[in-house]
Design an enzyme around this catalytic site. Structure first.
Site, PDB file in Angstrom:
ATOM      1  N   ARG A 119      68.136  57.402  67.664  1.00  0.00           N
ATOM      2  CA  ARG A 119      69.287  58.291  67.305  1.00  0.00           C
ATOM      3  C   ARG A 119      70.512  58.361  68.064  1.00  0.00           C
ATOM      4  NH1 ARG A 119      67.072  64.740  66.719  1.00  0.00           N
ATOM      5  NH2 ARG A 119      66.696  64.895  68.995  1.00  0.00           N
ATOM      6  N   ASN A 157      75.797  66.643  65.895  1.00  0.00           N
ATOM      7  CA  ASN A 157      74.342  67.481  66.361  1.00  0.00           C
ATOM      8  C   ASN A 157      74.243  67.459  67.984  1.00  0.00           C
ATOM      9  OD1 ASN A 157      72.032  69.007  65.266  1.00  0.00           O
ATOM     10  ND2 ASN A 157      70.926  67.475  66.330  1.00  0.00           N
ATOM     11  N   GLU A 158      74.127  68.548  68.476  1.00  0.00           N
ATOM     12  CA  GLU A 158      73.844  68.479  70.002  1.00  0.00           C
ATOM     13  C   GLU A 158      74.721  67.314  70.548  1.00  0.00           C
ATOM     14  OE1 GLU A 158      69.673  68.427  70.540  1.00  0.00           O
ATOM     15  OE2 GLU A 158      69.452  70.537  70.239  1.00  0.00           O
ATOM     16  N   GLU A 312      68.964  76.275  66.401  1.00  0.00           N
ATOM     17  CA  GLU A 312      67.489  76.010  66.385  1.00  0.00           C
ATOM     18  C   GLU A 312      66.626  76.558  67.357  1.00  0.00           C
ATOM     19  OE1 GLU A 312      67.181  71.522  67.329  1.00  0.00           O
ATOM     20  OE2 GLU A 312      68.904  71.345  66.032  1.00  0.00           O
ATOM     21  N   TRP A 320      58.099  67.079  72.296  1.00  0.00           N
ATOM     22  CA  TRP A 320      58.877  65.976  73.322  1.00  0.00           C
ATOM     23  C   TRP A 320      58.631  66.452  74.729  1.00  0.00           C
ATOM     24  CZ3 TRP A 320      61.672  70.018  75.555  1.00  0.00           C
ATOM     25  CH2 TRP A 320      62.164  70.810  74.486  1.00  0.00           C
ATOM     26  N   LYS A 361      56.957  64.166  63.608  1.00  0.00           N
ATOM     27  CA  LYS A 361      55.811  64.843  62.741  1.00  0.00           C
ATOM     28  C   LYS A 361      54.951  65.766  63.489  1.00  0.00           C
ATOM     29  CE  LYS A 361      53.449  60.659  63.089  1.00  0.00           C
ATOM     30  NZ  LYS A 361      54.257  59.791  63.990  1.00  0.00           N
ATOM     31  N   HIS A 363      56.065  68.121  65.512  1.00  0.00           N
ATOM     32  CA  HIS A 363      56.905  69.108  65.967  1.00  0.00           C
ATOM     33  C   HIS A 363      56.587  70.217  65.001  1.00  0.00           C
ATOM     34  CE1 HIS A 363      60.440  71.751  66.961  1.00  0.00           C
ATOM     35  NE2 HIS A 363      60.908  70.885  67.934  1.00  0.00           N
TER      36      HIS A 363
HETATM   37  C1  GLA Z   1      67.072  68.977  68.763  1.00  0.00           C
HETATM   38  C2  GLA Z   1      67.758  68.321  67.724  1.00  0.00           C
HETATM   39  C3  GLA Z   1      66.634  68.496  66.294  1.00  0.00           C
HETATM   40  C4  GLA Z   1      65.392  67.952  66.778  1.00  0.00           C
HETATM   41  C5  GLA Z   1      64.925  68.992  67.896  1.00  0.00           C
HETATM   42  C6  GLA Z   1      63.491  68.890  68.168  1.00  0.00           C
HETATM   43  O1  GLA Z   1      67.336  70.214  69.071  1.00  0.00           O
HETATM   44  O2  GLA Z   1      68.657  68.775  67.383  1.00  0.00           O
HETATM   45  O3  GLA Z   1      67.202  67.382  65.535  1.00  0.00           O
HETATM   46  O4  GLA Z   1      65.299  67.053  67.263  1.00  0.00           O
HETATM   47  O5  GLA Z   1      65.453  68.817  69.022  1.00  0.00           O
HETATM   48  O6  GLA Z   1      62.997  69.932  69.248  1.00  0.00           O
END
Ligand code: GLA
Ligand code: GLA
Length: 662
Positions: A119, A157-158, A312, A320, A361, A363
């Site tokens: 991604r 996102n991030e 989040e 991870w 999956k 997480h």
């Molecule tokens: C990041 C991402 C999420 C997800 C989480 C998993 O924070 O923004 O999409 O992948 O990690 O911890």
């Protein structure tokens, strides 16, 4: 964040601490959506982030669009009173785009092109990517910009999570333009980069490249500027998306989720915070509870202590880390409420329903693989209820503390560059040690970015403040002469904004203020310790400190250490003072010194002596009064005493939290 603008709330809804998650219904058959909404109501969910990774579903080909599913989803959620934090869906480009335009793929410093299949494989500076992304943003804004169910826009996102550093030709072009704007002339750049060295002088901006893999140490100022530029490139992307959103749907506030967590430092969040309506953060427990609290306090610092959105965190294990352990009983609720204590007015998780397929999956989520009959879901539902009980806290600021730790992105990056006295130095570790020691002493602490006004603080700790431009030097001097008490440490005051050394002896820019002078650093070997006169030890670093001003007090000395003598000093300046710590004391050593520093600044713990260290105290203050959050840092019960409790108390369970009116 020129003006703080919070989630749009549907008319007639009372203020509350919002609760929810990233919601990825595109991973599930339609019938699961109804079950999701049912369970969201059980849990008290009122907001979800939608479509973060849905680009391929929304735009399955260059000229094909599919919004029907998202129309239905937003309507469904809205009908049930669940607000949508709608993502711009630009975080991860679909395969057709990178196949047609491989020139959007990021390039590593050694020239490898990153592939699709994971991604976020896009160059922040790619004009092709930008054009496609903004088309998508425009379509979404036009379609949903006046939908009453959309409560906020979630840009990308991030930003930079996997693609912050791109060394491609696009990046090279943008880097040159950035440098030209910063320095004006090639002579200005040559001076700033100190290129009268190793034959590095540039004749024109066209000759400049990002710091790609080189034969030896790359130019340090080039490295620093590339870090600054890379952060600015992310901010530039954020602003480009935000401008589309503001133009088409000005009433919906815009945010993007930061990553104030652990060692992540690719984006300058103090600067990024200036471009959004409210700050959001993603936090995962990587180094224990104190790091969580420290990161939450720093997030609040970026939000200028106004409410922020915890976008989040995890209900339990992540996927991870090398080994992914679930949270222990009590931690789910304690972790969430710690963020609320530090100013979060929304508590969201990654993610709502645990995936059945894909890299995440394993997480955790709010609804685990085991379904609603699980400890995690029961805790989630309990937390949903607790947050509703805390509605009075909504909208309040994190109340200012007497003590601040100054956290400086520039010093963090610059102090850890290569070819320094020690590669073992970790900027954040020093700051975190001071935080933990202050928590052990029962002191409330703010964590603030450089540039935050300091005058209101009795005591300011600026650990490893390596980068001190003239303006910062002057503001620290003004703080101390105005009666403030400053503490700084080894490897501070060393360089200016171009990473040029302040000459004449260390700690350079702060030498006169501190009344000391150091000729050479003496970093320690790994495992080596130096004994100190107060019975503690130093590690990592030491310095032969010369006292050059008569008024300097020596607080701690090195013991029997040859050329080392003075270890910790304090110089009174009017009613203020400037103290210097020349070695890494660690949590215990800081603890031994702390009462002297706190007494000197007139700071006292607000907690009864019996519970200092066991309990973290954080306060919020707003229209409904002041609220004290008392967080159990231990695995034992802690007696708090009577009080007007909104939640918990008067006894804290292991890892428990209580909230009471002050
Ligand atoms: C990041 C991402 C999420 C997800 C989480 C998993 O924070 O923004 O999409 O992948 O990690 O911890
Ligand atoms: C080598 C090089 C010098 C210098 C020193 C530093 O000897 O020839 O230019 O870089 O290393 O130790």
């Amino acid at each position: 964040m020129q003006n703080h603008r919070w989630l749009r709330t549907p008319e007639g809804t009372a203020p509350r601490i919002s609760f929810g998650a990233d919601y990825n219904p595109d991973q599930w058959p339609r019938e699961v959506w109804d079950e999701d909404v049912r369970l969201m109501k059980v849990a008290g969910v009122d907001v979800v982030s939608v479509a973060i990774f849905s680009w391929a579903k929304l735009q399955p080909g260059p000229d094909t669009w599919d919004f029907a599913w998202l129309d239905e989803l937003i309507d469904l959620l809205h009908a049930d009173g669940i607000g949508v934090d709608l993502a711009t869906a630009t975080a991860s480009p679909p395969p057709w785009l990178t196949i047609a335009h491989p020139e959007v793929l990021p390039v590593t410093s050694d020239g490898r092109v990153l592939s699709q299949g994971g991604r976020q494989h896009w160059r922040p500076t790619s004009p092709v990517f930008r054009e496609h992304a903004l088309t998508l943003v425009e379509k979404l804004a036009e379609r949903y910009g006046s939908h009453p169910g959309v409560v906020a826009w979630h840009v990308n996102n991030e930003l930079g999570c996997h693609n912050a550093y791109d060394f491609s030709d696009d990046a090279a072009r943008a880097f040159r333009a950035w440098l030209e704007a910063r320095y004006g002339s090639i002579a200005g750049l040559n001076h700033a980069w100190g290129t009268a060295f190793w034959s590095q002088a540039y004749g024109a901006f066209d000759e400049i490249l990002p710091p790609r893999l080189a034969a030896s140490y790359p130019n340090p100022t080039q490295q620093l500027d590339f870090l600054r530029f890379s952060s600015d490139a992310l901010i530039d992307h954020l602003v480009a998306e935000r401008e589309v959103l503001n133009r088409i749907s000005p009433d919906i506030p815009v945010t993007t989720n930061f990553m104030v967590v652990g060692g992540t430092n690719h984006a300058d969040y103090a600067k990024m915070a200036g471009e959004i309506d409210f700050v959001s953060n993603d936090h995962y427990v990587v180094e224990g509870r104190d790091e969580l609290a420290f990161s939450a306090a720093l997030t609040s610092g970026f939000a200028r202590h106004r409410p922020w959105f915890l976008m989040e965190h995890s209900t339990s294990a992540v996927n991870w880390q090398p080994v992914n352990r679930p949270k222990r009983p009590g931690e789910l609720i304690r972790d969430s409420l710690t963020h609320v204590a530090h100013g979060a007015d929304a508590v969201c998780y990654f993610q709502w329903r645990q995936s059945a397929a894909g890299a995440e999956k394993f997480h955790s989520a709010m609804v685990p693989h085991g379904g609603e009959n699980t400890r995690v879901f029961r805790d989630v539902a309990t937390l949903g209820g607790i947050l509703q009980d805390l509605s009075d806290v909504t909208g309040s600021d994190r109340a200012p503390a007497d003590v601040a730790i100054v956290f400086d992105w520039e010093s963090w990056r610059a102090a850890e560059l290569d070819s320094h006295p020690s590669e073992k130095l970790e900027y954040r570790r020093e700051a975190l040690a001071w935080w933990t020691a202050l928590m052990n002493a029962g002191i409330r602490v703010d964590v603030v970015p450089v540039g935050t006004p300091l005058a209101g603080y009795a005591l300011v700790i600026a650990p490893v403040l390596y980068s001190v431009p003239t303006a910062l030097k002057e503001s620290l001097e003004a703080y101390v002469t105005g009666g403030g008490h400053l503490v700084t440490t080894y490897f501070s005051g060393i360089a200016d904004e171009n990473d040029h050394i302040w000459l004449g002896g260390y700690p350079g820019a702060l030498r006169e203020l501190l009344g000391i002078r150091v000729e050479e650093f003496r970093p320690l070997w790994e495992g080596e310790e130096v004994a100190l006169s107060n019975g503690t030890t130093g590690s990592l670093w030491s310095e032969p400190v010369d006292v050059v001003s008569d008024d300097v007090e020596v607080l701690v000395r090195y013991e029997n250490e040859g050329e080392l003598d003075v270890a910790v000093t304090r110089r009174p300046v009017g009613s203020g003072s400037a103290a210097y710590v020349s070695t890494r004391l660690g949590v215990e050593g800081i603890g031994a010194l702390l009462s002297t520093l706190l007494d000197g600044a007139g700071v006292v713990s607000e907690l009864p002596e019996a519970i200092r260290g066991s309990v973290e105290l954080v306060s919020r203050q707003g229209a409904n009064g002041r609220f004290d959050f008392l967080i159990n840092r231990t695995d034992d019960e802690v007696a708090l005493g009577e009080g007007d409790y909104l939640y918990g108390g008067p006894t804290l369970s292991a890892r428990g939290v209580a909230v009471r009116r002050a």
